[in-house]
Design a protein around this motif. Structure first.
Motif, PDB file in Angstrom:
ATOM      1  N   GLU A 285       0.832  -1.209   0.000  1.00  0.00           N
ATOM      2  CA  GLU A 285       0.000   0.000   0.000  1.00  0.00           C
ATOM      3  C   GLU A 285       0.870   1.264   0.000  1.00  0.00           C
ATOM      4  O   GLU A 285       0.600   2.230   0.697  1.00  0.00           O
ATOM      5  CB  GLU A 285      -0.957   0.003   1.193  1.00  0.00           C
ATOM      6  CG  GLU A 285      -1.967  -1.120   1.162  1.00  0.00           C
ATOM      7  CD  GLU A 285      -2.890  -1.081   2.363  1.00  0.00           C
ATOM      8  OE1 GLU A 285      -3.257   0.023   2.813  1.00  0.00           O
ATOM      9  OE2 GLU A 285      -3.254  -2.164   2.847  1.00  0.00           O
ATOM     10  N   ASN A 286       1.925   1.228  -0.780  1.00  0.00           N
ATOM     11  CA  ASN A 286       2.873   2.328  -0.955  1.00  0.00           C
ATOM     12  C   ASN A 286       3.749   2.583   0.273  1.00  0.00           C
ATOM     13  O   ASN A 286       4.379   3.620   0.383  1.00  0.00           O
ATOM     14  CB  ASN A 286       2.193   3.612  -1.416  1.00  0.00           C
ATOM     15  CG  ASN A 286       2.963   4.238  -2.565  1.00  0.00           C
ATOM     16  OD1 ASN A 286       3.545   3.526  -3.371  1.00  0.00           O
ATOM     17  ND2 ASN A 286       2.977   5.536  -2.633  1.00  0.00           N
ATOM     18  N   ARG A 287       3.804   1.640   1.191  1.00  0.00           N
ATOM     19  CA  ARG A 287       4.753   1.690   2.306  1.00  0.00           C
ATOM     20  C   ARG A 287       5.950   0.831   1.922  1.00  0.00           C
ATOM     21  O   ARG A 287       5.817  -0.364   1.707  1.00  0.00           O
ATOM     22  CB  ARG A 287       4.150   1.133   3.591  1.00  0.00           C
ATOM     23  CG  ARG A 287       5.213   0.983   4.714  1.00  0.00           C
ATOM     24  CD  ARG A 287       4.704   0.215   5.900  1.00  0.00           C
ATOM     25  NE  ARG A 287       3.847   1.072   6.697  1.00  0.00           N
ATOM     26  CZ  ARG A 287       3.113   0.640   7.715  1.00  0.00           C
ATOM     27  NH1 ARG A 287       3.118  -0.650   8.054  1.00  0.00           N
ATOM     28  NH2 ARG A 287       2.360   1.480   8.393  1.00  0.00           N
TER      29      ARG A 287
ATOM     30  N   THR B   3      11.009   0.668  14.275  1.00  0.00           N
ATOM     31  CA  THR B   3      10.162   0.707  13.080  1.00  0.00           C
ATOM     32  C   THR B   3       8.762   0.196  13.400  1.00  0.00           C
ATOM     33  O   THR B   3       7.764   0.815  13.008  1.00  0.00           O
ATOM     34  CB  THR B   3      10.806  -0.127  11.953  1.00  0.00           C
ATOM     35  OG1 THR B   3      12.106   0.397  11.699  1.00  0.00           O
ATOM     36  CG2 THR B   3       9.980  -0.082  10.685  1.00  0.00           C
TER      37      THR B   3
ATOM     38  N   TYR C  88       5.064   2.092  13.178  1.00  0.00           N
ATOM     39  CA  TYR C  88       3.903   1.536  12.481  1.00  0.00           C
ATOM     40  C   TYR C  88       2.711   1.394  13.428  1.00  0.00           C
ATOM     41  O   TYR C  88       1.568   1.654  13.048  1.00  0.00           O
ATOM     42  CB  TYR C  88       4.243   0.176  11.874  1.00  0.00           C
ATOM     43  CG  TYR C  88       5.252   0.208  10.745  1.00  0.00           C
ATOM     44  CD1 TYR C  88       5.610   1.388  10.099  1.00  0.00           C
ATOM     45  CD2 TYR C  88       5.862  -0.961  10.314  1.00  0.00           C
ATOM     46  CE1 TYR C  88       6.530   1.397   9.073  1.00  0.00           C
ATOM     47  CE2 TYR C  88       6.777  -0.956   9.277  1.00  0.00           C
ATOM     48  CZ  TYR C  88       7.112   0.223   8.661  1.00  0.00           C
ATOM     49  OH  TYR C  88       8.021   0.218   7.634  1.00  0.00           O
TER      50      TYR C  88
ATOM     51  N   LYS D  13      -1.393   2.836   5.602  1.00  0.00           N
ATOM     52  CA  LYS D  13       0.004   2.532   5.282  1.00  0.00           C
ATOM     53  C   LYS D  13       0.574   3.500   4.244  1.00  0.00           C
ATOM     54  O   LYS D  13       1.740   3.850   4.309  1.00  0.00           O
ATOM     55  CB  LYS D  13       0.129   1.096   4.767  1.00  0.00           C
ATOM     56  CG  LYS D  13      -0.050   0.055   5.833  1.00  0.00           C
ATOM     57  CD  LYS D  13       0.112  -1.332   5.244  1.00  0.00           C
ATOM     58  CE  LYS D  13      -0.122  -2.379   6.318  1.00  0.00           C
ATOM     59  NZ  LYS D  13      -0.007  -3.735   5.763  1.00  0.00           N
ATOM     60  N   ARG D  14      -0.253   3.932   3.312  1.00  0.00           N
ATOM     61  CA  ARG D  14       0.239   4.815   2.249  1.00  0.00           C
ATOM     62  C   ARG D  14       0.749   6.153   2.794  1.00  0.00           C
ATOM     63  O   ARG D  14       1.419   6.886   2.104  1.00  0.00           O
ATOM     64  CB  ARG D  14      -0.836   5.038   1.192  1.00  0.00           C
ATOM     65  CG  ARG D  14      -2.012   5.867   1.662  1.00  0.00           C
ATOM     66  CD  ARG D  14      -3.039   6.087   0.544  1.00  0.00           C
ATOM     67  NE  ARG D  14      -4.159   6.835   1.032  1.00  0.00           N
ATOM     68  CZ  ARG D  14      -5.229   6.319   1.594  1.00  0.00           C
ATOM     69  NH1 ARG D  14      -5.336   5.011   1.718  1.00  0.00           N
ATOM     70  NH2 ARG D  14      -6.208   7.089   2.024  1.00  0.00           N
ATOM     71  N   SER D  15       0.439   6.450   4.055  1.00  0.00           N
ATOM     72  CA  SER D  15       0.903   7.697   4.674  1.00  0.00           C
ATOM     73  C   SER D  15       2.208   7.530   5.455  1.00  0.00           C
ATOM     74  O   SER D  15       2.673   8.482   6.074  1.00  0.00           O
ATOM     75  CB  SER D  15      -0.175   8.231   5.622  1.00  0.00           C
ATOM     76  OG  SER D  15      -1.343   8.563   4.913  1.00  0.00           O
ATOM     77  N   THR D  16       2.798   6.343   5.399  1.00  0.00           N
ATOM     78  CA  THR D  16       4.001   6.059   6.183  1.00  0.00           C
ATOM     79  C   THR D  16       5.103   7.080   5.942  1.00  0.00           C
ATOM     80  O   THR D  16       5.758   7.532   6.867  1.00  0.00           O
ATOM     81  CB  THR D  16       4.534   4.645   5.864  1.00  0.00           C
ATOM     82  OG1 THR D  16       3.529   3.699   6.220  1.00  0.00           O
ATOM     83  CG2 THR D  16       5.817   4.352   6.616  1.00  0.00           C
ATOM     84  N   HIS D  17       5.320   7.454   4.717  1.00  0.00           N
ATOM     85  CA  HIS D  17       6.446   8.323   4.378  1.00  0.00           C
ATOM     86  C   HIS D  17       6.040   9.790   4.221  1.00  0.00           C
ATOM     87  O   HIS D  17       6.803  10.597   3.700  1.00  0.00           O
ATOM     88  CB  HIS D  17       7.146   7.804   3.132  1.00  0.00           C
ATOM     89  CG  HIS D  17       7.533   6.359   3.248  1.00  0.00           C
ATOM     90  ND1 HIS D  17       8.464   5.906   4.159  1.00  0.00           N
ATOM     91  CD2 HIS D  17       7.082   5.256   2.597  1.00  0.00           C
ATOM     92  CE1 HIS D  17       8.581   4.594   4.050  1.00  0.00           C
ATOM     93  NE2 HIS D  17       7.749   4.177   3.119  1.00  0.00           N
TER      94      HIS D  17
ATOM     95  N   GLY E 230       9.026  -0.959   3.193  1.00  0.00           N
ATOM     96  CA  GLY E 230       9.435  -1.324   4.530  1.00  0.00           C
ATOM     97  C   GLY E 230       9.766  -2.782   4.681  1.00  0.00           C
ATOM     98  O   GLY E 230       9.618  -3.562   3.747  1.00  0.00           O
TER      99      GLY E 230
ATOM    100  N   HIS F 181      13.034   5.528   7.857  1.00  0.00           N
ATOM    101  CA  HIS F 181      12.755   5.766   6.439  1.00  0.00           C
ATOM    102  C   HIS F 181      13.970   5.565   5.550  1.00  0.00           C
ATOM    103  O   HIS F 181      13.972   6.014   4.404  1.00  0.00           O
ATOM    104  CB  HIS F 181      12.162   7.159   6.208  1.00  0.00           C
ATOM    105  CG  HIS F 181      10.929   7.399   7.005  1.00  0.00           C
ATOM    106  ND1 HIS F 181       9.696   6.945   6.609  1.00  0.00           N
ATOM    107  CD2 HIS F 181      10.742   8.006   8.197  1.00  0.00           C
ATOM    108  CE1 HIS F 181       8.795   7.281   7.518  1.00  0.00           C
ATOM    109  NE2 HIS F 181       9.411   7.915   8.494  1.00  0.00           N
TER     110      HIS F 181
END
Length: 162
Positions: free
Chosen positions: A24-26, A85, A89, A99-103, A28, A33
């Motif tokens: 989901e674009n995370r 890490t 999360y 998850k897509r907001s992780t970065h 990891g 990061h």
């Protein structure tokens, strides 16, 4: 929605036997990061955080990786990096962040950049950098694309004290 990505992370050339994934674009798991705990320091990712003053972040991450690779800075043990890490999360999940907001580091940008500075022995970044960033964001929101035409060089020259 916190992030509206116009791109998706994808590393078809990277063979990590499932150690590093994109979910989901995370990307990891990545310690701060940058480093996958079980592959650090041999593999690092620079510039994954999105939004905010990314050029400062990329420069500081690059310096951190260089310091780690040169032996000037030691990373925590793999277990400690993984625990850190996972804690990050977990906090995201508790806040209901996808998850897509992780970065997406905008709310944590100042703290993250100053943490990177501390890792490599630099003083915290100057306050004017964040004032300039906040002013830019405000102008973008208020004036859309016209913000570029209303930038006051004299004002910022006075703050930066060049």
């Amino acid at each position: 929605m916190l992030c509206n990505f116009r791109f998706k992370y994808r590393y078809p050339f990277l063979e990590t036997n499932g150690v590093v994934t994109v979910d989901e674009n995370r990307v990891g798991p990545l310690y701060s990061h940058v480093f996958p705990p079980s592959l650090a320091p041999g593999l690092s990712f620079i510039g994954i955080p999105v939004k905010g003053p990314i050029f400062n972040t990329i420069e500081l991450q690059s310096k951190w990786v260089a310091h780690v690779l040169s032996g000037k800075v030691l990373l925590p043990k793999e277990e400690e990096m993984m625990a850190s890490t996972n804690e990050f999360y977990k906090k995201m999940q508790e806040l209901g962040l996808p998850k897509r907001s992780t970065h997406f580091l905008t709310p944590y940008q100042v703290g993250y950049q100053n943490w990177l500075c501390a890792q490599i022995g630099l003083p915290p970044l100057e306050k004017w950098r964040y004032q300039m960033y906040e002013e830019s964001v405000k102008n973008i929101i208020e004036m859309r694309d016209g913000y570029k035409d209303r930038w006051d060089d004299a004002y910022w020259d006075g703050i930066i004290n060049l």
